[in-house]
Write an enzyme that holds these catalytic residues in place. Structure first.
Site, mmCIF file in Angstrom:
data_model
loop_
_atom_site.group_PDB
_atom_site.id
_atom_site.type_symbol
_atom_site.label_atom_id
_atom_site.label_comp_id
_atom_site.label_asym_id
_atom_site.label_seq_id
_atom_site.Cartn_x
_atom_site.Cartn_y
_atom_site.Cartn_z
ATOM 1 N N GLY A 43 44.107 32.427 37.357
ATOM 2 C CA GLY A 43 42.891 33.277 37.122
ATOM 3 C C GLY A 43 42.572 33.793 36.034
ATOM 4 O O GLY A 43 42.126 34.392 35.385
ATOM 5 N N ASP A 102 40.400 41.790 45.180
ATOM 6 C CA ASP A 102 39.754 41.484 46.214
ATOM 7 C C ASP A 102 40.526 42.411 47.460
ATOM 8 O O ASP A 102 39.554 43.499 47.404
ATOM 9 C CB ASP A 102 40.060 40.680 47.034
ATOM 10 C CG ASP A 102 39.363 39.117 46.874
ATOM 11 O OD1 ASP A 102 38.032 39.444 46.283
ATOM 12 O OD2 ASP A 102 39.819 38.414 45.980
ATOM 13 N N ASP A 158 38.996 30.219 40.562
ATOM 14 C CA ASP A 158 38.676 28.974 40.560
ATOM 15 C C ASP A 158 38.804 28.641 42.740
ATOM 16 O O ASP A 158 38.308 29.881 43.202
ATOM 17 C CB ASP A 158 40.226 28.464 40.377
ATOM 18 C CG ASP A 158 41.161 28.774 41.620
ATOM 19 O OD1 ASP A 158 41.719 27.133 42.318
ATOM 20 O OD2 ASP A 158 42.069 30.197 41.327
ATOM 21 N N ARG A 164 37.809 26.818 36.868
ATOM 22 C CA ARG A 164 38.457 27.580 36.076
ATOM 23 C C ARG A 164 37.695 27.674 34.340
ATOM 24 O O ARG A 164 37.617 28.596 34.333
ATOM 25 C CB ARG A 164 40.331 27.616 35.560
ATOM 26 C CG ARG A 164 41.092 28.002 37.642
ATOM 27 C CD ARG A 164 42.490 27.545 36.554
ATOM 28 N NE ARG A 164 42.373 27.796 37.750
ATOM 29 C CZ ARG A 164 43.259 28.833 38.699
ATOM 30 N NH1 ARG A 164 42.837 29.822 39.071
ATOM 31 N NH2 ARG A 164 43.897 28.735 39.813
#
Length: 179
Positions: A43, A102, A158, A164
């Protein structure tokens, strides 16, 4: 793919303006050294690619691949190194380049892992941060944007290896990942 997005949170121009700002800050903070930008794959690669072009000082880059998600939408909390860095980071200034924070558990693991290699410093640069999702205390040194707990995709982020390549960051429609 665009039809799977409920809302565009950050358009391409907004992202690029923030990348320029982060590049300037890093250039100033590291003007007397050559930091190693360590991109967390997959990512982070889009962000790293744009960010390093906006940094006006010499930098080195390396890559690390980890997994903690599997095919789900939430971190499993178990971090596995799939590809380790190649650079010797002992005595070096390290900047971990991440797409999104996150829970913070993966970044805490990475930072602790790098500390065992005796770097001069370890800082974190992320494009997105979800502070309400944090499950650990993690200091982010360079943060692009804070976002809510929605499931976001695009600009490297993604879902099941899709989205992406979107040039913006958007919220994925819930029915896409709950079916």
């Amino acid at each position: 793919m665009r039809n799977d997005i409920s809302t565009i949170l950050l358009d391409e121009q907004t992202i690029q303006a923030k990348v320029i700002e982060l590049g300037k800050r890093i250039s100033e903070d590291y003007k007397d050294c050559v930091p190693v930008l360590i991109c967390i794959l997959r990512g982070g690669v889009v962000f790293l690619s744009d960010l390093m072009k906006k940094i006006s000082i010499p930098v080195e880059i390396d890559f690390m691949s980890l997994s903690s998600y599997g095919s789900g939408t939430e971190s499993s909390g178990v971090v596995k190194i799939r590809k380790d860095i190649d650079a010797n980071i002992s005595g070096r200034d390290i900047i971990i380049v991440e797409d999104i924070v996150d829970s913070g558990l993966t970044l805490k693991y990475i930072k602790d892992y790098f500390q065992r290699h005796n770097p001069k410093s370890v800082k974190i640069c992320t494009l997105l941060d979800k502070p309400k999702a944090h499950k650990t205390d993690i200091k982010i040194d360079y943060c692009g944007f804070e976002v809510g707990n929605e499931f976001v995709v695009g600009y490297g982020l993604d879902y099941a290896e899709k989205y992406r390549n979107l040039p913006f960051i958007g919220i994925l429609k819930e029915e896409i990942y709950t079916n």
